[in-house]
Design a protein around this motif. Sequence first.
Motif, mmCIF file in Angstrom:
data_model
loop_
_atom_site.group_PDB
_atom_site.id
_atom_site.type_symbol
_atom_site.label_atom_id
_atom_site.label_comp_id
_atom_site.label_asym_id
_atom_site.label_seq_id
_atom_site.Cartn_x
_atom_site.Cartn_y
_atom_site.Cartn_z
ATOM 1 N N VAL A 1 0.830 -1.213 0.000
ATOM 2 C CA VAL A 1 0.000 0.000 0.000
ATOM 3 C C VAL A 1 0.862 1.259 0.000
ATOM 4 O O VAL A 1 0.595 2.224 -0.727
ATOM 5 C CB VAL A 1 -0.948 -0.010 1.219
ATOM 6 N N THR A 2 1.923 1.251 0.810
ATOM 7 C CA THR A 2 2.802 2.420 0.899
ATOM 8 C C THR A 2 3.459 2.713 -0.448
ATOM 9 O O THR A 2 3.506 3.867 -0.897
ATOM 10 C CB THR A 2 3.876 2.199 1.972
ATOM 11 N N ILE A 3 3.967 1.678 -1.101
ATOM 12 C CA ILE A 3 4.631 1.876 -2.398
ATOM 13 C C ILE A 3 3.631 2.328 -3.460
ATOM 14 O O ILE A 3 3.867 3.290 -4.200
ATOM 15 C CB ILE A 3 5.340 0.585 -2.841
ATOM 16 N N PHE A 4 2.493 1.646 -3.522
ATOM 17 C CA PHE A 4 1.508 1.925 -4.577
ATOM 18 C C PHE A 4 0.907 3.318 -4.424
ATOM 19 O O PHE A 4 0.929 4.134 -5.354
ATOM 20 C CB PHE A 4 0.407 0.867 -4.548
ATOM 21 N N TYR A 5 0.362 3.629 -3.237
ATOM 22 C CA TYR A 5 -0.289 4.911 -3.041
ATOM 23 C C TYR A 5 0.726 6.048 -2.959
ATOM 24 O O TYR A 5 0.414 7.185 -3.333
ATOM 25 C CB TYR A 5 -1.144 4.882 -1.778
ATOM 26 N N GLY A 6 1.923 5.767 -2.441
ATOM 27 C CA GLY A 6 2.942 6.809 -2.382
ATOM 28 C C GLY A 6 3.312 7.328 -3.761
ATOM 29 O O GLY A 6 3.355 8.539 -3.996
ATOM 30 N N THR A 7 3.568 6.411 -4.702
ATOM 31 C CA THR A 7 3.908 6.825 -6.061
ATOM 32 C C THR A 7 2.715 7.461 -6.773
ATOM 33 O O THR A 7 2.871 8.432 -7.515
ATOM 34 C CB THR A 7 4.418 5.622 -6.868
ATOM 35 N N ALA A 8 1.502 6.922 -6.543
ATOM 36 C CA ALA A 8 0.310 7.481 -7.190
ATOM 37 C C ALA A 8 0.028 8.900 -6.712
ATOM 38 O O ALA A 8 -0.289 9.796 -7.506
ATOM 39 C CB ALA A 8 -0.894 6.577 -6.926
ATOM 40 N N MET A 9 0.152 9.129 -5.408
ATOM 41 C CA MET A 9 -0.088 10.473 -4.882
ATOM 42 C C MET A 9 0.984 11.452 -5.344
ATOM 43 O O MET A 9 0.692 12.612 -5.647
ATOM 44 C CB MET A 9 -0.137 10.423 -3.351
#
Length: 256
Positions: free
Chosen positions: A190-198
């Motif tokens: 979640v941290t990797i996915f949402y971090g890059t998306a945001m």
Amino acid sequence: MYFFLSNLSFLDICYTSIIVPKMLVNIAISSKNISFAGCLLQVYFYLFMGETECILLAFMAFDRYIAICTPLHYNVIMNTVSCVRMICISWVIGCIISSIDIYFIYQLRFCGPVTIDHFFCETPSLLQLACNDISSNNIVGIVGGSILLIIPVCLILFSYVQIFLVLVKVRIHSGRYKAFSTCISHLVVVTIFYGTAMFMYIRPKHLATEDADKLVAVFYTVITPTLNPVIYSLRNKDVQRAMRRLVGPTACNPNR
């Protein structure tokens, strides 16, 4: 949990298959062309899979919340019908929002040099080539991004806050460790996915640079889907034993 993981793996395979093969072809040959229809299809399915994964990760956090906070009711709440409904909701929401996005992109008129400064048809790079006003596209992007990022992130934060409060009350360290170990893999993903998306879609415009956009795009199109099965597999005892056998002799013998 494994039912959701199998769907996440399928999404990651589709996600990378939309972008990576064409990217490798462009690297191998000098002619780097894509038709307008092919570009729109790539944008549509890229948005479709990415938006579906946003919702799916939120449902996976809810699954962990039910498993840890109300374990005696888990089989009743997270039955087969409920899990299938959650998967269907993820796909339907992803399909609807991506269809709205691609509809507004299709209404645009493209003229002048039609060269995308990116390794795939990424939405912001494609919108830069439009000749007419893209304010409606920006509004749709903001609304869709808010639905797909803020709401799932709030659900994930709520789930893990409740899990943390429950784990604080657990006096048995082994039970606390086991419960925490079921969440750590999902938290990393979640941290990797949402971090890059945001970083890509919510950051201020003055911080955007072409090189940074390409680097971040590599993370959420190639690296993150590749790391997901590795991250989740590290909890598997057979994988852990294999890693110990692989690392053990090297750690003991520095000459190897």
